[in-house]
Design a protein around this motif. Structure first.
Motif, PDB file in Angstrom:
ATOM      1  N   THR A  98     -48.412 -50.561  14.729  1.00 45.75           N
ATOM      2  CA  THR A  98     -49.132 -51.819  14.527  1.00 45.75           C
ATOM      3  C   THR A  98     -50.613 -51.599  14.798  1.00 45.75           C
ATOM      4  O   THR A  98     -50.992 -50.846  15.710  1.00 45.75           O
ATOM      5  CB  THR A  98     -48.581 -52.901  15.458  1.00 45.75           C
ATOM      6  OG1 THR A  98     -47.175 -53.051  15.212  1.00 45.75           O
ATOM      7  CG2 THR A  98     -49.268 -54.227  15.232  1.00 45.75           C
ATOM      8  N   THR A  99     -51.464 -52.227  14.018  1.00 42.91           N
ATOM      9  CA  THR A  99     -52.911 -52.165  14.247  1.00 42.91           C
ATOM     10  C   THR A  99     -53.430 -53.584  14.479  1.00 42.91           C
ATOM     11  O   THR A  99     -52.942 -54.548  13.881  1.00 42.91           O
ATOM     12  CB  THR A  99     -53.641 -51.540  13.044  1.00 42.91           C
ATOM     13  OG1 THR A  99     -53.431 -52.341  11.885  1.00 42.91           O
ATOM     14  CG2 THR A  99     -53.139 -50.129  12.776  1.00 42.91           C
ATOM     15  N   ILE A 100     -54.416 -53.686  15.375  1.00 39.23           N
ATOM     16  CA  ILE A 100     -54.992 -54.982  15.714  1.00 39.23           C
ATOM     17  C   ILE A 100     -56.510 -54.890  15.700  1.00 39.23           C
ATOM     18  O   ILE A 100     -57.085 -53.792  15.758  1.00 39.23           O
ATOM     19  CB  ILE A 100     -54.525 -55.459  17.109  1.00 39.23           C
ATOM     20  CG1 ILE A 100     -55.053 -54.483  18.177  1.00 39.23           C
ATOM     21  CG2 ILE A 100     -53.004 -55.590  17.176  1.00 39.23           C
ATOM     22  CD1 ILE A 100     -54.860 -54.985  19.604  1.00 39.23           C
ATOM     23  N   ALA A 101     -57.150 -56.046  15.620  1.00 40.40           N
ATOM     24  CA  ALA A 101     -58.604 -56.140  15.773  1.00 40.40           C
ATOM     25  C   ALA A 101     -58.888 -56.542  17.212  1.00 40.40           C
ATOM     26  O   ALA A 101     -58.479 -57.619  17.656  1.00 40.40           O
ATOM     27  CB  ALA A 101     -59.165 -57.166  14.800  1.00 40.40           C
ATOM     28  N   PRO A 102     -59.561 -55.682  17.981  1.00 41.10           N
ATOM     29  CA  PRO A 102     -59.771 -56.002  19.405  1.00 41.10           C
ATOM     30  C   PRO A 102     -60.722 -57.178  19.578  1.00 41.10           C
ATOM     31  O   PRO A 102     -61.632 -57.398  18.778  1.00 41.10           O
ATOM     32  CB  PRO A 102     -60.363 -54.711  19.976  1.00 41.10           C
ATOM     33  CG  PRO A 102     -61.004 -54.037  18.798  1.00 41.10           C
ATOM     34  CD  PRO A 102     -60.183 -54.390  17.602  1.00 41.10           C
ATOM     35  N   THR A 103     -60.521 -57.918  20.677  1.00 39.82           N
ATOM     36  CA  THR A 103     -61.406 -59.033  21.025  1.00 39.82           C
ATOM     37  C   THR A 103     -62.558 -58.537  21.885  1.00 39.82           C
ATOM     38  O   THR A 103     -62.584 -57.380  22.335  1.00 39.82           O
ATOM     39  CB  THR A 103     -60.618 -60.112  21.769  1.00 39.82           C
ATOM     40  OG1 THR A 103     -60.137 -59.571  23.021  1.00 39.82           O
ATOM     41  CG2 THR A 103     -59.430 -60.592  20.945  1.00 39.82           C
ATOM     42  N   ALA A 104     -63.519 -59.405  22.118  1.00 41.08           N
ATOM     43  CA  ALA A 104     -64.669 -59.027  22.952  1.00 41.08           C
ATOM     44  C   ALA A 104     -64.234 -58.706  24.382  1.00 41.08           C
ATOM     45  O   ALA A 104     -64.780 -57.784  25.012  1.00 41.08           O
ATOM     46  CB  ALA A 104     -65.707 -60.153  22.946  1.00 41.08           C
ATOM     47  N   GLU A 105     -63.250 -59.439  24.921  1.00 38.48           N
ATOM     48  CA  GLU A 105     -62.768 -59.167  26.284  1.00 38.48           C
ATOM     49  C   GLU A 105     -62.041 -57.831  26.354  1.00 38.48           C
ATOM     50  O   GLU A 105     -62.195 -57.073  27.333  1.00 38.48           O
ATOM     51  CB  GLU A 105     -61.832 -60.294  26.729  1.00 38.48           C
ATOM     52  CG  GLU A 105     -62.516 -61.646  26.945  1.00 38.48           C
ATOM     53  CD  GLU A 105     -62.787 -62.351  25.639  1.00 38.48           C
ATOM     54  OE1 GLU A 105     -63.567 -63.321  25.636  1.00 38.48           O
ATOM     55  OE2 GLU A 105     -62.212 -61.901  24.596  1.00 38.48           O
ATOM     56  N   GLN A 106     -61.272 -57.505  25.355  1.00 38.81           N
ATOM     57  CA  GLN A 106     -60.576 -56.216  25.347  1.00 38.81           C
ATOM     58  C   GLN A 106     -61.565 -55.052  25.206  1.00 38.81           C
ATOM     59  O   GLN A 106     -61.385 -54.004  25.827  1.00 38.81           O
ATOM     60  CB  GLN A 106     -59.563 -56.199  24.200  1.00 38.81           C
ATOM     61  CG  GLN A 106     -58.414 -57.185  24.397  1.00 38.81           C
ATOM     62  CD  GLN A 106     -57.621 -57.442  23.138  1.00 38.81           C
ATOM     63  OE1 GLN A 106     -57.906 -56.850  22.084  1.00 38.81           O
ATOM     64  NE2 GLN A 106     -56.628 -58.335  23.216  1.00 38.81           N
ATOM     65  N   LEU A 107     -62.607 -55.255  24.423  1.00 40.33           N
ATOM     66  CA  LEU A 107     -63.644 -54.223  24.336  1.00 40.33           C
ATOM     67  C   LEU A 107     -64.375 -54.055  25.659  1.00 40.33           C
ATOM     68  O   LEU A 107     -64.784 -52.941  26.018  1.00 40.33           O
ATOM     69  CB  LEU A 107     -64.631 -54.586  23.225  1.00 40.33           C
ATOM     70  CG  LEU A 107     -64.099 -54.487  21.789  1.00 40.33           C
ATOM     71  CD1 LEU A 107     -65.120 -55.051  20.807  1.00 40.33           C
ATOM     72  CD2 LEU A 107     -63.774 -53.040  21.442  1.00 40.33           C
ATOM     73  N   ALA A 108     -64.535 -55.161  26.427  1.00 36.69           N
ATOM     74  CA  ALA A 108     -65.191 -55.074  27.734  1.00 36.69           C
ATOM     75  C   ALA A 108     -64.363 -54.252  28.708  1.00 36.69           C
ATOM     76  O   ALA A 108     -64.913 -53.499  29.533  1.00 36.69           O
ATOM     77  CB  ALA A 108     -65.444 -56.471  28.280  1.00 36.69           C
ATOM     78  N   GLY A 121     -41.218 -57.214  25.781  1.00 37.68           N
ATOM     79  CA  GLY A 121     -39.873 -56.936  26.269  1.00 37.68           C
ATOM     80  C   GLY A 121     -39.860 -55.671  27.097  1.00 37.68           C
ATOM     81  O   GLY A 121     -40.533 -55.568  28.121  1.00 37.68           O
ATOM     82  N   GLN A 122     -39.108 -54.650  26.610  1.00 43.60           N
ATOM     83  CA  GLN A 122     -39.045 -53.369  27.300  1.00 43.60           C
ATOM     84  C   GLN A 122     -39.967 -52.326  26.668  1.00 43.60           C
ATOM     85  O   GLN A 122     -39.877 -51.158  27.009  1.00 43.60           O
ATOM     86  CB  GLN A 122     -37.601 -52.848  27.285  1.00 43.60           C
ATOM     87  CG  GLN A 122     -36.632 -53.717  28.079  1.00 43.60           C
ATOM     88  CD  GLN A 122     -36.989 -53.735  29.553  1.00 43.60           C
ATOM     89  OE1 GLN A 122     -37.342 -52.703  30.150  1.00 43.60           O
ATOM     90  NE2 GLN A 122     -36.887 -54.912  30.178  1.00 43.60           N
ATOM     91  N   GLN A 123     -40.851 -52.759  25.786  1.00 43.31           N
ATOM     92  CA  GLN A 123     -41.782 -51.846  25.145  1.00 43.31           C
ATOM     93  C   GLN A 123     -43.201 -52.093  25.637  1.00 43.31           C
ATOM     94  O   GLN A 123     -43.574 -53.227  25.951  1.00 43.31           O
ATOM     95  CB  GLN A 123     -41.741 -51.996  23.610  1.00 43.31           C
ATOM     96  CG  GLN A 123     -40.707 -51.105  22.922  1.00 43.31           C
ATOM     97  CD  GLN A 123     -40.937 -51.035  21.432  1.00 43.31           C
ATOM     98  OE1 GLN A 123     -41.522 -51.944  20.830  1.00 43.31           O
ATOM     99  NE2 GLN A 123     -40.474 -49.965  20.806  1.00 43.31           N
ATOM    100  N   VAL A 124     -43.959 -50.996  25.677  1.00 39.50           N
ATOM    101  CA  VAL A 124     -45.369 -51.040  26.032  1.00 39.50           C
ATOM    102  C   VAL A 124     -46.160 -50.435  24.870  1.00 39.50           C
ATOM    103  O   VAL A 124     -45.823 -49.358  24.360  1.00 39.50           O
ATOM    104  CB  VAL A 124     -45.644 -50.260  27.336  1.00 39.50           C
ATOM    105  CG1 VAL A 124     -47.133 -50.321  27.675  1.00 39.50           C
ATOM    106  CG2 VAL A 124     -44.812 -50.801  28.479  1.00 39.50           C
ATOM    107  N   HIS A 125     -47.211 -51.119  24.446  1.00 36.81           N
ATOM    108  CA  HIS A 125     -48.060 -50.652  23.351  1.00 36.81           C
ATOM    109  C   HIS A 125     -49.373 -50.122  23.926  1.00 36.81           C
ATOM    110  O   HIS A 125     -50.112 -50.862  24.586  1.00 36.81           O
ATOM    111  CB  HIS A 125     -48.336 -51.787  22.369  1.00 36.81           C
ATOM    112  CG  HIS A 125     -47.097 -52.305  21.693  1.00 36.81           C
ATOM    113  ND1 HIS A 125     -46.581 -51.767  20.544  1.00 36.81           N
ATOM    114  CD2 HIS A 125     -46.262 -53.322  22.047  1.00 36.81           C
ATOM    115  CE1 HIS A 125     -45.501 -52.420  20.187  1.00 36.81           C
ATOM    116  NE2 HIS A 125     -45.279 -53.373  21.089  1.00 36.81           N
ATOM    117  N   VAL A 126     -49.650 -48.826  23.660  1.00 35.77           N
ATOM    118  CA  VAL A 126     -50.843 -48.157  24.167  1.00 35.77           C
ATOM    119  C   VAL A 126     -51.812 -47.966  22.995  1.00 35.77           C
ATOM    120  O   VAL A 126     -51.438 -47.390  21.968  1.00 35.77           O
ATOM    121  CB  VAL A 126     -50.485 -46.799  24.794  1.00 35.77           C
ATOM    122  CG1 VAL A 126     -51.727 -46.144  25.393  1.00 35.77           C
ATOM    123  CG2 VAL A 126     -49.403 -46.976  25.850  1.00 35.77           C
ATOM    124  N   PRO A 127     -53.077 -48.425  23.136  1.00 37.04           N
ATOM    125  CA  PRO A 127     -53.984 -48.385  21.981  1.00 37.04           C
ATOM    126  C   PRO A 127     -54.738 -47.062  21.846  1.00 37.04           C
ATOM    127  O   PRO A 127     -54.963 -46.334  22.811  1.00 37.04           O
ATOM    128  CB  PRO A 127     -54.952 -49.529  22.265  1.00 37.04           C
ATOM    129  CG  PRO A 127     -55.046 -49.542  23.753  1.00 37.04           C
ATOM    130  CD  PRO A 127     -53.682 -49.153  24.265  1.00 37.04           C
TER     131      PRO A 127
END
Length: 344
Positions: A98-108, A121-127
């Motif tokens: 999956t690809t996402i557009a990061p927000t300003a807070e996530q970029l900070a 759930g039981q999954q963790v997504h690492v960018p």
């Protein structure tokens, strides 16, 4: 291996004298022999200024080597915005990230050397960072493929272990929660980093293949002769050259210029069919004749006119008696007929 697991309220309360934001739970601090991890689990990220202040407080309290990570709940709107990315890490099966557009807070958070992860759930997504670009056509390359490789000019590169600030979008490596903790009760991103490194290895091989095909396409087009452009329909056709005029020295011209023989004058006797007319001999040589039976380069002179036939001299009335009787009677009859015809 023993670890310390403690709950830690927002450290910036003591520094700034302001309470933590409402609804923000306490951070979980995991202290091990090799690493200290401060885990923030919030529903939504605070503002960029508070994120930077929280990061400075964690480093001041637990040391500059402490890992400060933020776990977020999966946002369906953010996850459905950029679609997916099909990848095939070297030595692994094909996968869909999956690809996402990061927000300003996530970029900070990334700019403060922190980590942002999503729990589903039981999954963790690492960018990781996805940098979309279009290959530039270098000298000796053609990128306008006409077959299944038509999308090869559009490519991407990866930035990891943290996404670069100028990344076009973020790709997410899905891992199970067990892969992050294992049996050591520590927070480890080793498997996620191995997937990212495998993607970078495939990236270099992919670029080499595409550049090689672009050079091969250019070479094949240079070797193929270029057909001439079609002539416009309205362009007039060039005039055809006129046929050369036949010269007088040719056989056809000689035949056309040859005069017809003159008619004999009226009253002149014509030799009978059995008599061959006498042609006067001349000193001139006959005209030259070619190999094919036609006259040579010069036209033959016109035929000479035949002089009028003079009457034969009178024959004696009686023939010598020495002639045979039968022969004498025959000659007499012929001569009498000739004389009778002349007199008439």
């Amino acid at each position: 291996m023993p670890v310390d697991l403690v709950l830690d309220l927002a450290p910036e309360v003591e520094d700034e004298g302001t309470p933590p934001p409402a609804g923000q739970p306490a951070a979980i601090v995991v202290r091990g022999a090799e690493q200290t991890v401060v885990v923030e689990h919030v529903r939504t990220l605070p503002g960029a200024d508070r994120i930077r202040a929280r990061q400075r407080a964690v480093r001041a309290q637990f040391g500059p080597g402490a890992a400060h990570v933020w776990f977020l709940a999966k946002d369906p709107m953010q996850f459905a915005r950029c679609g997916t990315l099909q990848v095939k890490p070297r030595g692994r099966d094909k996968a869909v990230h999956t690809t996402i557009a990061p927000t300003a807070e996530q970029l900070a958070v990334i700019a403060a050397s922190g980590g942002v992860y999503w729990l589903d759930g039981q999954q963790v997504h690492v960018p990781y960072g996805v940098h979309d670009f279009v290959h530039r056509s270098e000298k000796g390359e053609d990128w306008d493929f006409r077959d299944w490789r038509r999308d090869w000019p559009k490519d991407w590169r990866i930035s990891h272990p943290l996404p670069a600030p100028d990344a076009t979008r973020w790709g997410l490596v899905p891992l199970s929660l067990h892969q992050l903790t294992g049996t050591k009760a520590t927070f480890s991103l080793r498997e996620a980093h191995e997937v990212m490194q495998a993607l970078e290895d495939v990236q270099r091989a992919r670029w080499r293949r595409r550049h090689a095909d672009a050079r091969e396409l250019h070479a094949s087009r240079q070797a193929r002769p270029t057909p001439p452009p079609p002539a416009p329909a309205s362009a007039p056709s060039p005039p055809r050259p006129a046929a050369p005029q036949a010269r007088s020295g040719t056989p056809e011209a000689a035949q056309r210029e040859k005069p017809s023989p003159p008619q004999p004058p009226t009253g002149v006797g014509v030799p009978s069919a059995g008599t061959r007319p006498t042609v006067p001999q001349t000193d001139s040589a006959p005209p030259s004749v070619g190999h094919d039976g036609q006259p040579g380069g010069l036209a033959p002179p016109p035929l000479p006119r035949h002089p009028p036939l003079s009457p034969p001299p009178p024959l004696p009335a009686a023939l010598p008696d020495r002639a045979e009787p039968g022969r004498r009677r025959g000659l007499r009859m012929v001569l009498r007929q000739l004389l009778r015809g002349k007199q008439e």
